[in-house]
Scaffold this motif. Structure first.
Motif, PDB file in Angstrom:
ATOM      1  N   GLU A  94       0.828  -1.211   0.000  1.00 54.05           N
ATOM      2  CA  GLU A  94       0.000   0.000   0.000  1.00 54.05           C
ATOM      3  C   GLU A  94       0.863   1.262   0.000  1.00 54.05           C
ATOM      4  O   GLU A  94       0.521   2.258  -0.654  1.00 54.05           O
ATOM      5  CB  GLU A  94      -0.934  -0.002   1.202  1.00 54.05           C
ATOM      6  N   VAL A 145       1.962   1.919  -3.531  1.00 50.72           N
ATOM      7  CA  VAL A 145       0.868   2.457  -4.343  1.00 50.72           C
ATOM      8  C   VAL A 145       0.584   3.909  -3.956  1.00 50.72           C
ATOM      9  O   VAL A 145       0.380   4.776  -4.827  1.00 50.72           O
ATOM     10  CB  VAL A 145      -0.391   1.583  -4.186  1.00 50.72           C
ATOM     11  N   ASP A 146       0.572   4.200  -2.666  1.00 48.01           N
ATOM     12  CA  ASP A 146       0.342   5.581  -2.223  1.00 48.01           C
ATOM     13  C   ASP A 146       1.377   6.531  -2.815  1.00 48.01           C
ATOM     14  O   ASP A 146       1.060   7.686  -3.143  1.00 48.01           O
ATOM     15  CB  ASP A 146       0.400   5.663  -0.699  1.00 48.01           C
ATOM     16  N   ASP A 186       0.297   7.463  -6.370  1.00 47.14           N
ATOM     17  CA  ASP A 186      -1.109   7.818  -6.568  1.00 47.14           C
ATOM     18  C   ASP A 186      -1.270   9.176  -7.240  1.00 47.14           C
ATOM     19  O   ASP A 186      -2.039   9.331  -8.201  1.00 47.14           O
ATOM     20  CB  ASP A 186      -1.830   7.805  -5.217  1.00 47.14           C
ATOM     21  N   ASP A 187      -0.546  10.189  -6.780  1.00 50.47           N
ATOM     22  CA  ASP A 187      -0.691  11.527  -7.354  1.00 50.47           C
ATOM     23  C   ASP A 187      -0.198  11.568  -8.788  1.00 50.47           C
ATOM     24  O   ASP A 187      -0.814  12.224  -9.645  1.00 50.47           O
ATOM     25  CB  ASP A 187       0.072  12.547  -6.502  1.00 50.47           C
ATOM     26  N   ARG A 245      -2.913  10.216 -10.996  1.00 49.90           N
ATOM     27  CA  ARG A 245      -4.002  11.168 -11.194  1.00 49.90           C
ATOM     28  C   ARG A 245      -3.609  12.269 -12.178  1.00 49.90           C
ATOM     29  O   ARG A 245      -4.381  12.628 -13.078  1.00 49.90           O
ATOM     30  CB  ARG A 245      -4.400  11.803  -9.854  1.00 49.90           C
ATOM     31  N   GLY A 279      -6.446   1.464 -13.221  1.00 51.67           N
ATOM     32  CA  GLY A 279      -5.887   1.451 -11.875  1.00 51.67           C
ATOM     33  C   GLY A 279      -4.497   0.871 -11.794  1.00 51.67           C
ATOM     34  O   GLY A 279      -3.850   0.601 -12.812  1.00 51.67           O
ATOM     35  N   ASP A 307      -5.817  -0.613  -6.749  1.00 45.82           N
ATOM     36  CA  ASP A 307      -6.152   0.779  -6.453  1.00 45.82           C
ATOM     37  C   ASP A 307      -6.637   1.463  -7.721  1.00 45.82           C
ATOM     38  O   ASP A 307      -6.006   1.366  -8.774  1.00 45.82           O
ATOM     39  CB  ASP A 307      -4.921   1.502  -5.907  1.00 45.82           C
ATOM     40  N   PRO A 351      -7.454   5.127  -8.450  1.00 45.01           N
ATOM     41  CA  PRO A 351      -7.463   6.482  -7.900  1.00 45.01           C
ATOM     42  C   PRO A 351      -8.552   7.378  -8.461  1.00 45.01           C
ATOM     43  O   PRO A 351      -9.109   8.220  -7.735  1.00 45.01           O
ATOM     44  CB  PRO A 351      -6.068   7.015  -8.274  1.00 45.01           C
ATOM     45  N   ASN A 370     -11.748   6.531  -6.822  1.00 41.28           N
ATOM     46  CA  ASN A 370     -11.676   6.571  -5.362  1.00 41.28           C
ATOM     47  C   ASN A 370     -12.053   5.226  -4.737  1.00 41.28           C
ATOM     48  O   ASN A 370     -12.816   5.149  -3.765  1.00 41.28           O
ATOM     49  CB  ASN A 370     -12.575   7.688  -4.807  1.00 41.28           C
ATOM     50  N   ARG A 409     -10.403   1.246  -3.584  1.00 38.18           N
ATOM     51  CA  ARG A 409      -9.241   0.395  -3.334  1.00 38.18           C
ATOM     52  C   ARG A 409      -9.723  -0.900  -2.694  1.00 38.18           C
ATOM     53  O   ARG A 409     -10.590  -0.895  -1.821  1.00 38.18           O
ATOM     54  CB  ARG A 409      -8.218   1.074  -2.428  1.00 38.18           C
TER      55      ARG A 409
END
Length: 267
Positions: A20, A23-24, A27-28, A31, A104, A121, A123, A126, A128
């Protein structure tokens, strides 16, 4: 599950936190990159964007540094090993490049060719879905009910018949599924199809992808939600399988029967 051994071994419930975190970290970037143009063509109708390439590089770096476990990815390859991370930096690249939010990031840990940790995920939706051996399925985003939605979730025997299908599904099989009363749906993302099954949005999913990064996460998530998964012949799904079938017991069996009636579909 056989015990994980060796210098990189650890409890899947601990390793899921590293998945996680990886992936975090991207994430930005995911997007901000929506709508990225094709940058590397891999075959007819198949391409990667610069975002695919950069995200996979970052996932590889983060996972390797945090866990010491090697990585196999869609864009930069690698070899299946006893314990290995498998990543798809942008599942549904054609959607992503077109600005379609149905796409994703998939990160899965395989041990002896079977998934033991999975993070799917999405993003832009929204959503997961997270699974690991020894812990309950965890979902965020989407309906509060559904197969993975907790104590108030509907059971896997309450199917509505929605089935996620790849656009590469043979026409004969697609029509056969419709004739059984199922409702084929095409999101353009195999990973999303499988996550939707785990969340109870879909009741089944089928594709003939031979790539472990497409289906490894779904295989673990759907089982964690109480469903059934297999290859198109009904055998246990592994990283070497040439396709995937998952869903409620009833829908899973119905899809397998349809494949058996359309044997060319398994090629």
């Amino acid at each position: 599950m056989a015990p994980m051994t060796g210098p990189s071994a650890s409890d899947p419930r601990e390793l899921v936190a590293f998945a996680e975190a990886a992936v975090d970290h991207v994430d930005d970037l995911f997007r901000r990159g929506l709508g990225a143009a094709p940058a590397r063509f891999k075959g007819e109708g198949d391409f990667a964007t610069e975002v695919d390439l950069v995200i996979e590089q970052q996932l590889r770096q983060t996972l390797s540094q945090l866990t010491g476990i090697p990585v196999l990815g869609e864009e930069y390859g690698g070899d299946l090993q006893e314990t290995i991370w498998v990543v798809d930096p942008v599942d549904g690249t054609a959607n992503y490049s077109a600005g379609n939010p149905c796409c994703g990031i998939l990160v899965t840990l395989l041990h002896e060719a079977k998934p033991v940790v999975a993070v799917a995920d999405f993003p832009l939706l929204n959503r997961r879905v997270v699974a690991a051996h020894g812990m309950p399925l965890r979902t965020s985003g989407g309906p509060s009910t559904g197969f993975g939605g907790g104590e108030e979730a509907q059971g896997f025997d309450e199917a509505r018949g929605h089935v996620g299908c790849s656009s590469h599904l043979p026409t004969g099989l697609f029509n056969d599924l419709r004739e059984t009363g199922l409702r084929p749906r095409m999101t353009g993302s195999v990973g999303l199809d499988n996550a939707f099954v785990a969340q109870g949005v879909f009741d089944g999913a089928v594709n003939f992808s031979p790539h472990p990064w497409d289906n490894a996460a779904g295989a673990l998530m759907i089982k964690a939600a109480g469903g059934r998964v297999s290859d198109p012949e009904g055998n246990e799904w592994t990283a070497n399988s040439k396709g995937f079938v998952g869903g409620t017991p009833q829908v899973h069996a119905t899809i397998l029967d349809a494949i058996a009636r359309n044997p060319r579909g398994a090629r």
